[in-house]
Design a protein around this motif. Structure first.
Motif, mmCIF file in Angstrom:
data_model
loop_
_atom_site.group_PDB
_atom_site.id
_atom_site.type_symbol
_atom_site.label_atom_id
_atom_site.label_comp_id
_atom_site.label_asym_id
_atom_site.label_seq_id
_atom_site.Cartn_x
_atom_site.Cartn_y
_atom_site.Cartn_z
ATOM 1 N N ARG A 29 2.430 9.776 -8.507
ATOM 2 C CA ARG A 29 2.852 8.794 -7.509
ATOM 3 C C ARG A 29 3.469 9.562 -6.345
ATOM 4 N NH1 ARG A 29 4.150 3.382 -8.897
ATOM 5 N NH2 ARG A 29 4.263 2.282 -6.929
ATOM 6 N N TYR A 30 3.097 9.161 -5.132
ATOM 7 C CA TYR A 30 3.531 9.862 -3.926
ATOM 8 C C TYR A 30 4.222 8.918 -2.954
ATOM 9 C CZ TYR A 30 0.699 13.548 -5.822
ATOM 10 O OH TYR A 30 0.210 14.514 -6.658
ATOM 11 N N ARG A 31 5.097 9.486 -2.135
ATOM 12 C CA ARG A 31 5.804 8.704 -1.112
ATOM 13 C C ARG A 31 4.804 8.017 -0.183
ATOM 14 N NH1 ARG A 31 8.429 12.733 1.646
ATOM 15 N NH2 ARG A 31 6.554 12.921 2.868
ATOM 16 N N ASP A 32 3.735 8.737 0.130
ATOM 17 C CA ASP A 32 2.677 8.207 0.988
ATOM 18 C C ASP A 32 1.454 9.116 0.838
ATOM 19 O OD1 ASP A 32 3.279 10.518 2.544
ATOM 20 O OD2 ASP A 32 4.568 9.365 3.873
ATOM 21 N N SER A 33 0.379 8.757 1.489
ATOM 22 C CA SER A 33 -0.862 9.526 1.378
ATOM 23 C C SER A 33 -0.695 10.955 1.858
ATOM 24 C CB SER A 33 -1.982 8.849 2.172
ATOM 25 O OG SER A 33 -2.332 7.623 1.578
ATOM 26 N N GLU A 34 0.080 11.147 2.910
ATOM 27 C CA GLU A 34 0.254 12.495 3.450
ATOM 28 C C GLU A 34 0.940 13.413 2.435
ATOM 29 O OE1 GLU A 34 -0.475 15.617 5.640
ATOM 30 O OE2 GLU A 34 -1.278 13.639 6.068
ATOM 31 N N ALA A 35 1.875 12.873 1.666
ATOM 32 C CA ALA A 35 2.536 13.684 0.637
ATOM 33 C C ALA A 35 1.525 14.161 -0.398
ATOM 34 C CB ALA A 35 3.650 12.886 -0.038
ATOM 35 N N PHE A 36 0.559 13.320 -0.731
ATOM 36 C CA PHE A 36 -0.496 13.730 -1.661
ATOM 37 C C PHE A 36 -1.356 14.828 -1.048
ATOM 38 C CE2 PHE A 36 -5.053 13.099 -2.718
ATOM 39 C CZ PHE A 36 -5.030 13.732 -3.941
ATOM 40 N N VAL A 37 -1.727 14.665 0.200
ATOM 41 C CA VAL A 37 -2.557 15.669 0.869
ATOM 42 C C VAL A 37 -1.833 17.016 0.892
ATOM 43 C CG1 VAL A 37 -3.630 16.312 3.071
ATOM 44 C CG2 VAL A 37 -3.862 13.961 2.194
ATOM 45 N N VAL A 38 -0.540 17.001 1.166
ATOM 46 C CA VAL A 38 0.256 18.235 1.132
ATOM 47 C C VAL A 38 0.206 18.839 -0.275
ATOM 48 C CG1 VAL A 38 2.620 19.141 1.246
ATOM 49 C CG2 VAL A 38 1.755 17.660 3.070
ATOM 50 N N HIS A 39 0.358 18.010 -1.290
ATOM 51 C CA HIS A 39 0.298 18.504 -2.675
ATOM 52 C C HIS A 39 -1.021 19.216 -2.944
ATOM 53 C CE1 HIS A 39 0.396 18.669 -7.026
ATOM 54 N NE2 HIS A 39 -0.742 17.997 -7.060
ATOM 55 N N GLU A 43 -3.288 1.904 -1.455
ATOM 56 C CA GLU A 43 -4.222 2.073 -0.343
ATOM 57 C C GLU A 43 -4.073 3.454 0.287
ATOM 58 O OE1 GLU A 43 -3.658 -1.248 2.292
ATOM 59 O OE2 GLU A 43 -3.655 -2.658 0.615
ATOM 60 N N PRO A 44 -4.587 4.494 -0.364
ATOM 61 C CA PRO A 44 -4.498 5.825 0.241
ATOM 62 C C PRO A 44 -5.297 5.885 1.539
ATOM 63 C CG PRO A 44 -5.893 5.857 -1.716
ATOM 64 C CD PRO A 44 -5.289 4.495 -1.642
ATOM 65 N N GLY A 84 0.786 -1.212 0.000
ATOM 66 C CA GLY A 84 0.000 0.000 0.000
ATOM 67 C C GLY A 84 0.824 1.270 0.000
ATOM 68 N N ASP A 85 2.160 1.139 0.118
ATOM 69 C CA ASP A 85 3.022 2.319 0.100
ATOM 70 C C ASP A 85 3.021 2.936 -1.288
ATOM 71 O OD1 ASP A 85 3.589 1.702 2.705
ATOM 72 O OD2 ASP A 85 5.529 0.796 2.275
ATOM 73 N N GLU A 86 3.405 4.191 -1.342
ATOM 74 C CA GLU A 86 3.523 4.920 -2.599
ATOM 75 C C GLU A 86 2.262 4.810 -3.469
ATOM 76 O OE1 GLU A 86 7.156 4.053 -4.678
ATOM 77 O OE2 GLU A 86 8.366 4.375 -2.881
ATOM 78 N N PRO A 87 1.147 5.340 -2.977
ATOM 79 C CA PRO A 87 -0.077 5.291 -3.792
ATOM 80 C C PRO A 87 0.127 6.041 -5.105
ATOM 81 C CG PRO A 87 -0.327 6.857 -1.981
ATOM 82 C CD PRO A 87 0.976 6.135 -1.762
ATOM 83 N N PHE A 88 -0.522 5.565 -6.136
ATOM 84 C CA PHE A 88 -0.419 6.212 -7.443
ATOM 85 C C PHE A 88 -1.746 6.117 -8.160
ATOM 86 C CE2 PHE A 88 0.903 1.854 -7.991
ATOM 87 C CZ PHE A 88 0.451 1.463 -9.242
ATOM 88 N N TRP A 89 -1.918 6.968 -9.166
ATOM 89 C CA TRP A 89 -3.172 6.984 -9.904
ATOM 90 C C TRP A 89 -2.984 7.576 -11.272
ATOM 91 C CZ3 TRP A 89 -3.106 8.488 -4.764
ATOM 92 C CH2 TRP A 89 -2.794 9.824 -4.509
ATOM 93 N N LEU A 90 -4.041 7.402 -12.062
ATOM 94 C CA LEU A 90 -4.050 7.921 -13.421
ATOM 95 C C LEU A 90 -5.357 8.661 -13.653
ATOM 96 C CD1 LEU A 90 -2.604 7.980 -16.204
ATOM 97 C CD2 LEU A 90 -3.992 5.988 -16.788
ATOM 98 N N PHE A 91 -5.246 9.962 -13.890
ATOM 99 C CA PHE A 91 -6.389 10.776 -14.293
ATOM 100 C C PHE A 91 -6.490 10.747 -15.810
ATOM 101 C CE2 PHE A 91 -5.724 13.030 -10.247
ATOM 102 C CZ PHE A 91 -7.024 13.354 -9.874
#
Length: 119
Positions: A57-67, A93-94, A2-9
């Motif tokens: 792709r982010y280090r973790d969910s918190e990095a995405f939230v910061v973004h 798994e965000p 579940g580390d490093e969540p990623f997605w495609l828009f």
């Protein structure tokens, strides 16, 4: 896994807006490059310049939230005035806070069950 969540828009660019959108994206990418928790942030466009994919792709969910909260928020209104989000597919798994932001785009969540990532 579940580390490093990623997605495609998948986005549809509004007619006549690609050049303006591309300019805005250059600013967003330059700003996002300064975020240590953003591991990948890539835009791709079809030949007709009507459809765009964004791979994040982010280090973790918190990095995405910061973004989202500290960077993208300043660009969001202009960004969304030029595109329509067609789909968002999320892998990993965000956490709940990240999912709340992703759910605004009717995200489809895919659970990773095998594979690897190299760095």
């Amino acid at each position: 896994m579940g580390d490093e969540p990623f997605w495609l828009f998948t986005l549809d660019v509004k007619p006549g807006k690609f050049d303006e959108f591309k300019s805005l994206v250059a600013d967003i990418v330059a700003s996002t490059l300064k975020e240590p928790g953003t591991l990948a942030y890539q835009y791709a466009v079809t030949e007709d310049k009507r459809s765009v994919h964004i791979y994040e792709r982010y280090r973790d969910s918190e990095a995405f939230v910061v973004h989202v909260e500290q960077n993208f928020a300043g660009y969001a209104d202009r960004f969304h005035s030029m595109v329509t989000v067609r789909s968002l597919v999320v892998y990993g798994e965000p956490n709940a806070k990240a999912r709340a932001a992703l759910d605004t785009f009717n995200a489809t969540y895919m659970t990773l069950f095998d594979g690897f990532t190299r760095h």
